[in-house]
Design a protein around this motif. Structure first.
Motif, PDB file in Angstrom:
ATOM      1  N   ILE A  19       0.844  -1.205   0.000  1.00  0.00           N
ATOM      2  CA  ILE A  19       0.000   0.000   0.000  1.00  0.00           C
ATOM      3  C   ILE A  19       0.878   1.254   0.000  1.00  0.00           C
ATOM      4  O   ILE A  19       0.604   2.235  -0.701  1.00  0.00           O
ATOM      5  CB  ILE A  19      -0.942   0.000   1.223  1.00  0.00           C
ATOM      6  CG1 ILE A  19      -1.972  -1.133   1.093  1.00  0.00           C
ATOM      7  CG2 ILE A  19      -1.650   1.351   1.364  1.00  0.00           C
ATOM      8  CD1 ILE A  19      -2.810  -1.344   2.335  1.00  0.00           C
ATOM      9  N   LEU A  20       1.964   1.202   0.769  1.00  0.00           N
ATOM     10  CA  LEU A  20       2.871   2.344   0.855  1.00  0.00           C
ATOM     11  C   LEU A  20       3.669   2.538  -0.425  1.00  0.00           C
ATOM     12  O   LEU A  20       3.956   3.666  -0.822  1.00  0.00           O
ATOM     13  CB  LEU A  20       3.826   2.156   2.038  1.00  0.00           C
ATOM     14  CG  LEU A  20       3.198   2.174   3.431  1.00  0.00           C
ATOM     15  CD1 LEU A  20       4.223   1.768   4.474  1.00  0.00           C
ATOM     16  CD2 LEU A  20       2.632   3.556   3.747  1.00  0.00           C
ATOM     17  N   ASN A  21       4.035   1.423  -1.079  1.00  0.00           N
ATOM     18  CA  ASN A  21       4.845   1.511  -2.297  1.00  0.00           C
ATOM     19  C   ASN A  21       4.440   0.395  -3.257  1.00  0.00           C
ATOM     20  O   ASN A  21       5.111  -0.645  -3.336  1.00  0.00           O
ATOM     21  CB  ASN A  21       6.336   1.390  -1.956  1.00  0.00           C
ATOM     22  CG  ASN A  21       7.214   1.471  -3.197  1.00  0.00           C
ATOM     23  OD1 ASN A  21       6.857   2.099  -4.197  1.00  0.00           O
ATOM     24  ND2 ASN A  21       8.370   0.823  -3.144  1.00  0.00           N
ATOM     25  N   PRO A  22       3.358   0.585  -4.000  1.00  0.00           N
ATOM     26  CA  PRO A  22       2.930  -0.445  -4.957  1.00  0.00           C
ATOM     27  C   PRO A  22       3.987  -0.637  -6.037  1.00  0.00           C
ATOM     28  O   PRO A  22       4.714   0.283  -6.379  1.00  0.00           O
ATOM     29  CB  PRO A  22       1.642   0.151  -5.552  1.00  0.00           C
ATOM     30  CG  PRO A  22       1.258   1.279  -4.655  1.00  0.00           C
ATOM     31  CD  PRO A  22       2.506   1.781  -4.034  1.00  0.00           C
ATOM     32  N   GLY A  23       4.057  -1.848  -6.564  1.00  0.00           N
ATOM     33  CA  GLY A  23       5.013  -2.096  -7.641  1.00  0.00           C
ATOM     34  C   GLY A  23       5.193  -3.571  -7.916  1.00  0.00           C
ATOM     35  O   GLY A  23       4.660  -4.427  -7.197  1.00  0.00           O
ATOM     36  N   THR A  24       5.970  -3.864  -8.944  1.00  0.00           N
ATOM     37  CA  THR A  24       6.195  -5.255  -9.329  1.00  0.00           C
ATOM     38  C   THR A  24       6.990  -6.021  -8.275  1.00  0.00           C
ATOM     39  O   THR A  24       6.984  -7.255  -8.275  1.00  0.00           O
ATOM     40  CB  THR A  24       6.946  -5.334 -10.670  1.00  0.00           C
ATOM     41  OG1 THR A  24       8.185  -4.612 -10.554  1.00  0.00           O
ATOM     42  CG2 THR A  24       6.119  -4.716 -11.793  1.00  0.00           C
ATOM     43  N   TRP A  25       7.654  -5.302  -7.375  1.00  0.00           N
ATOM     44  CA  TRP A  25       8.436  -5.957  -6.335  1.00  0.00           C
ATOM     45  C   TRP A  25       7.565  -6.828  -5.434  1.00  0.00           C
ATOM     46  O   TRP A  25       8.062  -7.815  -4.851  1.00  0.00           O
ATOM     47  CB  TRP A  25       9.195  -4.917  -5.494  1.00  0.00           C
ATOM     48  CG  TRP A  25       8.339  -4.116  -4.551  1.00  0.00           C
ATOM     49  CD1 TRP A  25       7.685  -2.944  -4.824  1.00  0.00           C
ATOM     50  CD2 TRP A  25       8.053  -4.430  -3.190  1.00  0.00           C
ATOM     51  NE1 TRP A  25       7.002  -2.506  -3.713  1.00  0.00           N
ATOM     52  CE2 TRP A  25       7.202  -3.398  -2.690  1.00  0.00           C
ATOM     53  CE3 TRP A  25       8.402  -5.470  -2.331  1.00  0.00           C
ATOM     54  CZ2 TRP A  25       6.722  -3.386  -1.382  1.00  0.00           C
ATOM     55  CZ3 TRP A  25       7.920  -5.461  -1.017  1.00  0.00           C
ATOM     56  CH2 TRP A  25       7.095  -4.422  -0.559  1.00  0.00           C
ATOM     57  N   VAL A  26       6.288  -6.496  -5.338  1.00  0.00           N
ATOM     58  CA  VAL A  26       5.388  -7.244  -4.452  1.00  0.00           C
ATOM     59  C   VAL A  26       5.158  -8.658  -4.992  1.00  0.00           C
ATOM     60  O   VAL A  26       5.331  -9.652  -4.273  1.00  0.00           O
ATOM     61  CB  VAL A  26       4.047  -6.500  -4.276  1.00  0.00           C
ATOM     62  CG1 VAL A  26       3.119  -7.297  -3.359  1.00  0.00           C
ATOM     63  CG2 VAL A  26       4.280  -5.099  -3.721  1.00  0.00           C
ATOM     64  N   GLN A  27       4.779  -8.758  -6.274  1.00  0.00           N
ATOM     65  CA  GLN A  27       4.567 -10.077  -6.862  1.00  0.00           C
ATOM     66  C   GLN A  27       5.889 -10.836  -6.964  1.00  0.00           C
ATOM     67  O   GLN A  27       5.926 -12.059  -6.805  1.00  0.00           O
ATOM     68  CB  GLN A  27       3.912  -9.951  -8.231  1.00  0.00           C
ATOM     69  CG  GLN A  27       3.483 -11.282  -8.841  1.00  0.00           C
ATOM     70  CD  GLN A  27       2.482 -12.042  -7.968  1.00  0.00           C
ATOM     71  OE1 GLN A  27       1.493 -11.486  -7.510  1.00  0.00           O
ATOM     72  NE2 GLN A  27       2.770 -13.319  -7.731  1.00  0.00           N
ATOM     73  N   HIS A  28       6.960 -10.112  -7.210  1.00  0.00           N
ATOM     74  CA  HIS A  28       8.290 -10.736  -7.198  1.00  0.00           C
ATOM     75  C   HIS A  28       8.539 -11.413  -5.856  1.00  0.00           C
ATOM     76  O   HIS A  28       9.001 -12.559  -5.792  1.00  0.00           O
ATOM     77  CB  HIS A  28       9.360  -9.673  -7.475  1.00  0.00           C
ATOM     78  CG  HIS A  28      10.736 -10.039  -6.993  1.00  0.00           C
ATOM     79  ND1 HIS A  28      11.501 -11.032  -7.583  1.00  0.00           N
ATOM     80  CD2 HIS A  28      11.471  -9.546  -5.964  1.00  0.00           C
ATOM     81  CE1 HIS A  28      12.652 -11.128  -6.944  1.00  0.00           C
ATOM     82  NE2 HIS A  28      12.665 -10.248  -5.962  1.00  0.00           N
ATOM     83  N   SER A  29       8.217 -10.723  -4.771  1.00  0.00           N
ATOM     84  CA  SER A  29       8.424 -11.279  -3.428  1.00  0.00           C
ATOM     85  C   SER A  29       7.603 -12.544  -3.219  1.00  0.00           C
ATOM     86  O   SER A  29       8.076 -13.522  -2.618  1.00  0.00           O
ATOM     87  CB  SER A  29       8.065 -10.234  -2.368  1.00  0.00           C
ATOM     88  OG  SER A  29       8.908  -9.107  -2.457  1.00  0.00           O
ATOM     89  N   ILE A  30       6.378 -12.530  -3.705  1.00  0.00           N
ATOM     90  CA  ILE A  30       5.515 -13.710  -3.591  1.00  0.00           C
ATOM     91  C   ILE A  30       6.117 -14.885  -4.350  1.00  0.00           C
ATOM     92  O   ILE A  30       6.140 -16.025  -3.866  1.00  0.00           O
ATOM     93  CB  ILE A  30       4.099 -13.387  -4.105  1.00  0.00           C
ATOM     94  CG1 ILE A  30       3.432 -12.354  -3.176  1.00  0.00           C
ATOM     95  CG2 ILE A  30       3.244 -14.649  -4.219  1.00  0.00           C
ATOM     96  CD1 ILE A  30       2.130 -11.784  -3.721  1.00  0.00           C
TER      97      ILE A  30
END
Length: 217
Positions: A19-30
């Motif tokens: 929420i604070l920093n949306p981006g492709t890094w989130v799905q990468h982490s998953i």
């Protein structure tokens, strides 16, 4: 050494950071978390002492320092470390650093000179006191095995990152570290890690990420 073990809690932390920093890094982490769990399960079958659940949560939270927003080079590693240390999870905090920094030779880090001196000193002091665990090695490896679209070969990830972020003369030292860990794990499980990651062959046919500001290494 304490790691986050509760998946729901780890997912909550990642969702709040997203929420604070949306981006492709989130799905990468998953996807890093999924890769880590697949490999950890095979290590466990081979008799190696490892908790696949900790492997998963460590992968999920390895980039949690990106909640701050874009920062140069590996500053997000320090942000993640401090975030997890403040919550009492030293093991997970260490992973936030070791997934980016393969050794005490910090000159191998691309963009190291972009980092303020006080941050360099702080990261140097942290990496000096870390004793690497299987989770540090596994998440560093899986960081190079997954992007936001799924699983990928290490070679493709390296070229993608190099095209987006550039390299320095020491970059091959960092790349070699991925393959050293890969071989170490494969010697235990007696097979290629690529055989454990579903649909990894699809990465051969998908476009390579050539633009972006997120530095993976």
């Amino acid at each position: 050494m304490k790691f986050v073990e509760d998946r729901l809690y780890a997912e909550q932390l990642l969702n709040e950071a997203a929420i604070l920093n949306p981006g492709t890094w989130v799905q990468h982490s998953i996807n890093v978390a999924k890769a880590a769990e697949y490999i950890a399960l095979d290590l466990l079958k081979a008799g190696y002492e490892i908790d696949p659940n900790i492997a998963y949560t460590s992968g999920l939270l390895h980039d949690i320092g990106r909640y701050v927003g874009f920062t140069p080079s590996v500053i997000h590693a320090l942000d993640g470390y401090l975030f997890m240390i403040n919550k009492g999870f030293e093991g997970t905090a260490n992973v936030c650093v070791t997934h980016e920094i393969p050794s005490t030779d910090l000159e191998v880090i691309n963009g190291w000179k972009e980092i303020p001196l006080h941050v360099q000193i702080q990261l140097s002091e942290i990496i000096d006191q870390i004793e690497w665990t299987i989770y540090d090695k596994l998440i560093r490896l899986c960081d190079a095995l997954a992007d936001d679209k799924g699983f990928s070969t290490i070679e493709k990830r390296i070229v993608s990152a190099a095209s987006r972020n550039g390299i320095n003369s020491n970059s091959p030292i960092s790349w070699k570290n991925y393959f050293t860990i890969k071989q170490e794990i494969e010697n235990i499980i007696h097979k290629s890690i690529y055989r454990l990651l579903p649909n990894i062959e699809e990465s051969i046919y998908t476009d390579m990420a050539l633009k972006g500001t997120v530095r993976i290494k």
